[in-house]
Design an enzyme around this catalytic site. Structure first.
Site, short mmCIF file in Angstrom:
data_model
loop_
_atom_site.label_atom_id
_atom_site.label_comp_id
_atom_site.label_asym_id
_atom_site.label_seq_id
_atom_site.Cartn_x
_atom_site.Cartn_y
_atom_site.Cartn_z
N SER A 198 53.91 19.56 -32.40
CA SER A 198 52.89 18.79 -32.96
C SER A 198 51.94 19.80 -33.85
CB SER A 198 51.91 18.46 -31.69
OG SER A 198 50.47 18.02 -32.16
N THR A 236 56.85 4.49 -44.34
CA THR A 236 56.50 5.38 -45.41
C THR A 236 56.02 6.55 -44.81
OG1 THR A 236 56.22 3.33 -46.74
CG2 THR A 236 55.05 5.38 -47.42
N CYS A 323 42.87 16.27 -22.84
CA CYS A 323 43.71 14.99 -23.11
C CYS A 323 43.20 13.87 -21.99
CB CYS A 323 45.03 14.97 -22.98
SG CYS A 323 45.40 16.13 -24.43
N1 PMP Z 1 52.50 18.11 -25.51
C1 PMP Z 1 51.46 19.03 -25.07
C2 PMP Z 1 51.94 20.05 -24.06
C3 PMP Z 1 50.20 18.89 -25.53
O1 PMP Z 1 49.39 19.76 -25.16
C4 PMP Z 1 49.90 17.60 -26.34
C5 PMP Z 1 48.53 17.42 -27.08
N2 PMP Z 1 47.20 17.71 -25.86
C6 PMP Z 1 50.75 16.76 -26.75
C7 PMP Z 1 52.24 16.88 -26.16
C8 PMP Z 1 50.47 15.62 -27.45
O2 PMP Z 1 50.38 15.85 -28.80
P1 PMP Z 1 49.76 15.11 -29.94
O3 PMP Z 1 48.21 15.32 -29.93
O4 PMP Z 1 50.30 15.68 -31.17
O5 PMP Z 1 50.09 13.70 -29.74
#
Ligand code: PMP
Length: 384
Positions: A198, A236, A323
């Protein structure tokens, strides 16, 4: 100005990444699939970025599939390959990110077998007894993250992959979202078939990521449509975000040793001073961790309350996992590590970045002492 200590949630966009993105947002029209000059320019920006991302993880550019981020890459890694399994039997660790746990549970609801790797008290997946665990039920698909977003604990992906292959596991995935740009990362050394990246975790733009795949892997696109990304991800391409991702990957590769050393210096200083606080617990301290991450708890201070207090004092940290910060359940990572629920609810994460300084770390510690000293003395006691 708020001091930002939440780089595992998202790291600030690097000015160098913004610089390559801006002209692609503003001045250059077209579609990278078009054959005219504007289209070719976008195509060339995308392919340079693919090279940069590929080099960061030691693969060929054709192995990189750009996605809208880590979440899409994790979904794609699972849902794009699971149909090639005879009767899906899946295994993963309970400390994965929601973007892997939720699609796993979706498939479980549809009838797939799902079993879990064991996590020890230090937050690391246990290798002891792994071969037996892999024998019954025998998984065909296994995923393990390289670094945990909350504790920063590094997982023994290469070791697990080796044992798993010997036991007949056919498909191996690694979510390396938190590892990229913070520690060395080599797709082939991990011995996996699929790996998630990411961009915004190491100075690239949000909404951009990649799934790295082993050459020749059988794979079904989730988004069907045009032939973009070698027919593996239609739509795209967002050339500007891809270019920013590429630049951030190039910088991460060039600056990795300095970054690791500096971040470790910040964290070492922070943790030495943090331990001045009575009874403080650092989760995963016994394991090898990302150099920038400290997940800790002050036993007499509720995590979210402390977080708000620090926010008012001008410091941005995270409680549990950023998150799911609106949920007050204890972190699923700490639960898997067997941490007591009351202590887990006190957890706060500091994750440092390159624009931080030792002075900022000292100011954070002073702010922590300040908050603690404002508590009534009876509440300041650590009960043991
Ligand atoms: N995997 C892990 C271990 C993460 O820490 C995160 C983001 N908190 C993600 C996946 C998801 O990535 P993105 O925010 O780019 O969707």
């Amino acid at each position: 100005m708020t001091v930002y200590f939440d780089h595992n949630a998202s790291s600030p966009l690097l000015p160098e990444a913004l610089e390559v993105m801006l002209p692609l947002f503003s001045g250059r029209h077209g579609n990278a699939s078009s054959l005219h000059g504007s289209g070719r320019l976008l195509r060339s920006a995308i392919e340079s970025a693919r090279d940069q991302v590929a080099r960061l993880v030691g693969v060929g550019p054709q192995q990189v599939i750009f996605t809208s981020g880590g979440t899409e890459a994790n979904n794609l890694a699972l849902k794009g390959t699971v149909d090639t399994c005879a009767s899906p039997s899946l295994m993963s660790s309970p400390i994965e990110h929601a973007s892997l746990l939720e699609p796993l549970r979706q498939l479980q609801r549809k009838g797939a077998q799902l079993s879990w790797l064991e996590v020890d008290a230090s937050g690391r997946v246990a290798l002891e007894g792994l071969a037996e665990r892999l024998a019954e039920p025998q998984p065909e698909w296994l995923s393990l993250q390289r670094a945990n977003n909350e504790t920063g604990v590094l997982q023994p992906v290469a070791e697990v992959a080796e044992i798993a292959r010997r036991q007949g596991v056919r498909l191996l995935h690694c979510d390396a979202t938190q590892a990229a740009g913070k520690i060395p990362l080599d797709f082939n050394e991990l011995g996996v078939d699929l790996m998630t990246l990411s961009a915004h975790k190491f100075g690239g733009p949000q909404g951009m990521g990649a799934l790295v795949i082993r050459p020749g892997l059988r794979f079904e696109a989730l988004l069907a449509g045009g032939p973009q990304e070698q027919q593996r991800r239609a739509g795209t391409e967002n050339a500007a975000l891809i270019a920013g991702f590429g630049k951030a990957a190039e910088m991460a590769q060039n600056q990795l040793p300095e970054r690791q050393a500096f971040l470790l210096e910040l964290r070492t200083h922070f943790e030495a001073r943090l331990k001045e606080i009575d009874g403080v617990v650092i989760f995963g301290e016994a394991a090898e961790r990302l150099p920038n991450t400290c997940f800790f708890a002050i036993p007499f201070y509720h995590g979210e309350t402390l977080l708000m207090e620090l926010d008012k004092a001008g410091f941005a940290l995270a409680s549990g996992s950023a998150c799911h910060s609106e949920v007050t359940r204890p972190s699923h990572v700490l639960t898997a590590m067997g941490v007591d629920e009351d202590l887990a609810l006190n957890a706060v994460r500091a994750s440092f970045g390159m624009e931080n300084s030792l002075q900022q770390v000292d100011r954070l510690i002073d702010a922590l002492h300040n908050r603690i000293n404002q508590l009534p003395p009876a509440l300041r006691q650590h009960s043991g």
